[in-house]
Design an enzyme around this catalytic site. Structure first.
Site, PDB file in Angstrom:
ATOM      1  N   ASP A  72       0.820  -1.217   0.000  1.00 57.47           N
ATOM      2  CA  ASP A  72       0.000   0.000   0.000  1.00 57.47           C
ATOM      3  C   ASP A  72       0.853   1.267   0.000  1.00 57.47           C
ATOM      4  O   ASP A  72       2.074   1.208   0.192  1.00 57.47           O
ATOM      5  CB  ASP A  72      -0.962  -0.005   1.204  1.00 57.47           C
ATOM      6  CG  ASP A  72      -0.300  -0.478   2.493  1.00 57.47           C
ATOM      7  OD1 ASP A  72       0.940  -0.415   2.583  1.00 57.47           O
ATOM      8  OD2 ASP A  72      -1.014  -0.904   3.409  1.00 57.47           O
TER       9      ASP A  72
ATOM     10  N   ASN B 232      -7.199  -3.611  14.693  1.00 57.20           N
ATOM     11  CA  ASN B 232      -8.587  -3.920  14.308  1.00 57.20           C
ATOM     12  C   ASN B 232      -8.677  -5.103  13.339  1.00 57.20           C
ATOM     13  O   ASN B 232      -9.727  -5.361  12.771  1.00 57.20           O
ATOM     14  CB  ASN B 232      -9.259  -2.681  13.697  1.00 57.20           C
ATOM     15  CG  ASN B 232      -8.587  -2.216  12.404  1.00 57.20           C
ATOM     16  OD1 ASN B 232      -7.647  -2.849  11.934  1.00 57.20           O
ATOM     17  ND2 ASN B 232      -9.069  -1.133  11.837  1.00 57.20           N
TER      18      ASN B 232
ATOM     19  N   HIS C  29      -7.015  -5.402  10.489  1.00 56.63           N
ATOM     20  CA  HIS C  29      -6.810  -5.107   9.062  1.00 56.63           C
ATOM     21  C   HIS C  29      -5.527  -5.739   8.525  1.00 56.63           C
ATOM     22  O   HIS C  29      -4.589  -6.003   9.281  1.00 56.63           O
ATOM     23  CB  HIS C  29      -6.859  -3.591   8.785  1.00 56.63           C
ATOM     24  CG  HIS C  29      -5.655  -2.813   9.186  1.00 56.63           C
ATOM     25  ND1 HIS C  29      -5.661  -1.449   9.338  1.00 56.63           N
ATOM     26  CD2 HIS C  29      -4.378  -3.192   9.472  1.00 56.63           C
ATOM     27  CE1 HIS C  29      -4.467  -1.027   9.669  1.00 56.63           C
ATOM     28  NE2 HIS C  29      -3.670  -2.055   9.767  1.00 56.63           N
TER      29      HIS C  29
ATOM     30  N   GLU D  65      -9.562  -2.353   5.780  1.00 58.68           N
ATOM     31  CA  GLU D  65     -10.141  -2.175   7.108  1.00 58.68           C
ATOM     32  C   GLU D  65     -11.349  -3.107   7.276  1.00 58.68           C
ATOM     33  O   GLU D  65     -11.854  -3.653   6.290  1.00 58.68           O
ATOM     34  CB  GLU D  65     -10.571  -0.710   7.278  1.00 58.68           C
ATOM     35  CG  GLU D  65      -9.434   0.303   7.075  1.00 58.68           C
ATOM     36  CD  GLU D  65      -8.449   0.372   8.244  1.00 58.68           C
ATOM     37  OE1 GLU D  65      -8.416  -0.531   9.101  1.00 58.68           O
ATOM     38  OE2 GLU D  65      -7.684   1.359   8.284  1.00 58.68           O
TER      39      GLU D  65
HETATM   40  P1  PGA Z   1       2.466  -1.800  12.734  1.00 56.76           P
HETATM   41  O1  PGA Z   1       1.279  -1.787  11.669  1.00 56.76           O
HETATM   42  O2  PGA Z   1       3.473  -2.782  12.246  1.00 56.76           O
HETATM   43  O3  PGA Z   1       3.008  -0.371  12.702  1.00 56.76           O
HETATM   44  O4  PGA Z   1       1.869  -2.173  14.042  1.00 56.76           O
HETATM   45  C1  PGA Z   1       0.782  -2.992  11.203  1.00 56.76           C
HETATM   46  C2  PGA Z   1      -0.452  -2.744  10.384  1.00 56.76           C
HETATM   47  O5  PGA Z   1      -1.166  -1.763  10.638  1.00 56.76           O
HETATM   48  O6  PGA Z   1      -0.716  -3.548   9.477  1.00 56.76           O
END
Ligand code: PGA
Length: 243
Positions: free
Chosen positions: A69, A138, A140, A145
């Site tokens: 992304d 959450n 995702h 999301e």
């Molecule tokens: P993080 O993010 O590694 O900064 O916890 C992971 C994500 O949101 O997929």
């Protein structure tokens, strides 16, 4: 296939395990098509891959990469853009050819076309051999999301308020966190031949437990990984604490 779970002692061991899986895959297939993730979690894994390149001659010269992304509206020179992150954390320190690295263009005038071309480029490369993933608190995966369709493809998505809050730590203030991103879809991710998801810390424990053993539901995007034929979660003890 049930998700395979590997529990490590701590973040360093998690990072070493993930890097070893990637390094072995590159040694087995020097022109590996590698899916990459950003965020705090994979930083240690990339550090370890850089070390293996420098000390053990791990060769990235034929590796092709696709990132999950990119934020809409951040140029590659913006320190929080995912292009900048990848250059800083991995690409600038190994012998990968920049033209073999693909990250959606967050500054595109024609997002629809950019998304279609990104999908096409994955297909032309022969599909993703190994996809590295993180997971949001959450549930995702990439910026898919809760509520994202399981058959979604690369597209423009709205970033949830929880994710904007989670990511605000990297920006001066939450107002600077972009509201939209271009993200690989869940359908796109599921086509990768092998998936390795990394999660560290107690904040991820709920999402991890729901994804591994909860019902498969679009409300927990990572729960679809239970249907993937070759998916491993590498966790530290805190992230595994609710399993
Ligand atoms: P993080 O993010 O590694 O900064 O916890 C992971 C994500 O949101 O997929």
């Amino acid at each position: 296939m049930p998700i395979k779970v590997l529990i490590t002692k701590n973040y360093d061991e998690l990072s070493e395990k993930a890097a070893k899986i990637i390094a072995d895959a590159i040694r087995n297939k020097p022109n590996l098509v590698l899916g990459l993730a950003t965020g705090g979690t994979p930083v240690g894994c990339y550090r370890e891959l850089v070390r293996m390149h420098k000390e053990k001659k791990l060769d990235f010269s034929r590796v092709v990469t696709f990132n999950l992304d990119e934020y809409i509206g951040l140029p590659p020179t913006h320190p929080q853009s995912y292009r900048y992150f990848m250059n800083e954390n991995l690409f600038n320190h190994v012998n990968i050819r920049m033209e073999n690295t693909h990250i959606p263009d967050g500054m595109t005038d024609d997002p629809q076309k950019t998304c279609e071309e990104f999908e096409k480029a994955i297909e032309t490369a022969g599909g993703i051999d190994l996809q590295l993933l993180g997971i949001g608190a959450n549930g995702h995966i990439a910026f898919n999301e809760p509520g994202s369709p399981f058959n979604s493809r690369t597209r423009v998505v709205e970033i949830s308020e929880q994710t904007r809050k989670d990511n605000a730590r990297f920006f001066q203030s939450i107002d600077e966190v972009p509201r939209q991103a271009i993200s690989m879809g869940i359908g796109t991710i599921m086509e990768a031949r092998k998936i390795v998801l990394l999660a560290s810390g107690a904040r991820k424990a709920d999402a991890v437990a729901k994804s591994v053993k909860g019902p498969i539901t679009e409300e927990v995007p990572a729960s679809i990984l239970q249907k993937h034929p070759n998916c491993t979660f590498i966790l530290d003890e805190a992230a595994a604490s609710k399993l």
